[in-house]
Write a protein that holds these residues in place. Sequence first.
Motif, short mmCIF file in Angstrom:
data_model
loop_
_atom_site.label_atom_id
_atom_site.label_comp_id
_atom_site.label_asym_id
_atom_site.label_seq_id
_atom_site.Cartn_x
_atom_site.Cartn_y
_atom_site.Cartn_z
N ALA A 62 96.77 42.94 94.02
CA ALA A 62 96.65 44.26 93.27
C ALA A 62 98.02 43.52 92.42
O ALA A 62 97.88 42.55 91.68
CB ALA A 62 97.24 45.15 93.94
N GLY A 63 98.99 44.35 91.90
CA GLY A 63 99.52 43.79 91.07
C GLY A 63 100.46 42.86 91.05
O GLY A 63 101.09 42.28 89.92
N ALA A 64 100.63 42.19 91.81
CA ALA A 64 101.57 40.88 92.30
C ALA A 64 100.39 39.72 92.46
O ALA A 64 101.06 38.77 92.09
CB ALA A 64 101.85 40.55 94.13
N ALA A 65 98.83 39.87 91.70
CA ALA A 65 97.72 38.69 92.30
C ALA A 65 98.53 37.95 90.56
O ALA A 65 98.35 36.86 91.34
CB ALA A 65 96.33 39.58 91.45
N PRO A 66 99.30 37.53 89.85
CA PRO A 66 99.43 36.81 88.67
C PRO A 66 100.69 35.83 89.88
O PRO A 66 100.22 34.22 88.97
CB PRO A 66 99.61 37.73 87.58
N GLU A 67 101.18 36.14 90.48
CA GLU A 67 101.49 35.23 90.90
C GLU A 67 101.28 34.25 91.88
O GLU A 67 101.84 33.07 92.38
CB GLU A 67 102.91 35.65 92.27
N LEU A 68 100.39 34.15 91.90
CA LEU A 68 99.21 33.40 93.03
C LEU A 68 98.18 32.35 92.03
O LEU A 68 97.41 31.52 92.40
CB LEU A 68 98.67 33.84 94.31
N ASP A 69 98.37 32.53 90.22
CA ASP A 69 97.12 32.31 89.50
C ASP A 69 97.57 30.55 89.90
O ASP A 69 96.09 30.80 90.04
CB ASP A 69 97.22 32.78 88.24
N ALA A 70 98.64 29.97 89.71
CA ALA A 70 98.35 28.40 90.06
C ALA A 70 98.12 27.94 90.97
O ALA A 70 96.93 27.15 91.51
CB ALA A 70 99.65 27.89 89.24
N ALA A 71 97.86 29.07 92.56
CA ALA A 71 97.12 28.53 93.27
C ALA A 71 95.57 28.37 93.80
O ALA A 71 94.84 27.91 94.34
CB ALA A 71 98.16 28.97 94.25
N ARG A 72 95.07 29.54 92.96
CA ARG A 72 93.90 29.86 93.08
C ARG A 72 93.57 28.74 91.89
O ARG A 72 91.69 28.98 92.43
CB ARG A 72 93.66 30.90 92.41
N ALA A 73 93.97 28.49 91.16
CA ALA A 73 93.64 27.29 89.49
C ALA A 73 93.17 26.04 90.94
O ALA A 73 91.93 25.26 89.93
CB ALA A 73 94.48 27.54 88.83
N ALA A 74 94.25 26.10 91.18
CA ALA A 74 94.19 24.25 92.38
C ALA A 74 93.78 24.45 93.39
O ALA A 74 92.87 23.27 93.22
CB ALA A 74 95.79 24.26 93.23
N CYS A 75 92.87 25.67 93.95
CA CYS A 75 92.11 25.99 95.06
C CYS A 75 90.01 25.72 94.78
O CYS A 75 89.72 24.87 95.18
CB CYS A 75 91.84 27.41 95.67
N SER A 76 90.10 26.03 93.16
CA SER A 76 89.51 25.66 92.79
C SER A 76 88.90 24.59 91.90
O SER A 76 87.85 23.92 92.14
CB SER A 76 88.79 26.78 91.44
N ASP A 77 90.08 23.83 91.93
CA ASP A 77 90.09 22.29 91.79
C ASP A 77 89.47 21.33 92.60
O ASP A 77 88.69 20.55 92.71
CB ASP A 77 91.01 21.95 90.82
N ALA A 78 89.97 22.06 94.24
CA ALA A 78 89.67 21.19 95.39
C ALA A 78 88.23 21.97 95.46
O ALA A 78 87.53 20.58 95.94
CB ALA A 78 90.64 21.59 96.04
N LEU A 79 87.87 22.58 95.58
CA LEU A 79 86.57 22.93 95.87
C LEU A 79 85.45 22.15 94.65
O LEU A 79 84.83 21.92 95.12
CB LEU A 79 85.42 24.38 95.80
#
Length: 237
Positions: free
Chosen positions: A20-37
Amino acid sequence: MLVAAAVCPCPPLLVPEVAAGAAPELDAARAACSDALGVLAAGRPDLLVVLGTAGQGGRGPFPQGTPGTFRGFGVDLDVRLGPAARPAPERELPTSLAVGAWLLERTGWADAPVEGLGVAETLEPERCAETGRELAGRAARVCLLVMGDASACRTLKAPGYLDERAAPFDAAAARALGTADVAALRALDPELAAELKAAGRAPWQILAGAAENTGLAGSLLYEDAPYGVGYLVAAWS
């Protein structure tokens, strides 16, 4: 034979609807996961296996099409492990695999058949290695999506409170994952990992077993400890 692997954390907070409101805090982690996939897709696999830890009812294999849900976290969001299958699987994915399924859906995975495997956090290192070898032998070109967190004891507010052993443990895991150091992963202490609530230990050691004698190279894409929990993203190819 294992041709590529992606290592990702598996907190439900990785899913923006849950965070929810804290979602932007893990944006970098999500981007890294996309790169790994992306590395997995480049491996041109015949089979992708998503593996992560699970409670008693969530262990064992999960066929393609198995559903998962985040309703238990107060969010009306369902996922599926690859395309729907018939007959529909009876069990739901454990949380770690549901997060993996969400990552695959987010990146539009359609590059190979996909299966899941839930394992116990307490799985002994030698059994982890055996499991990894078995997975690597499933097809000519196998990829693994390895879901697991590092320690949960990095700060006073962490789920496991502050433990001074947590940061060195996480640093050792990050070095091993970032360099595809199979021996270092196999050397991780299961008792220390359990005390530090590091749920990724068993999946990482399964990866180590699968990667024996493959000569894969590793790259660490993300390393941080938001919320006092160590999150690591790495790609092997």
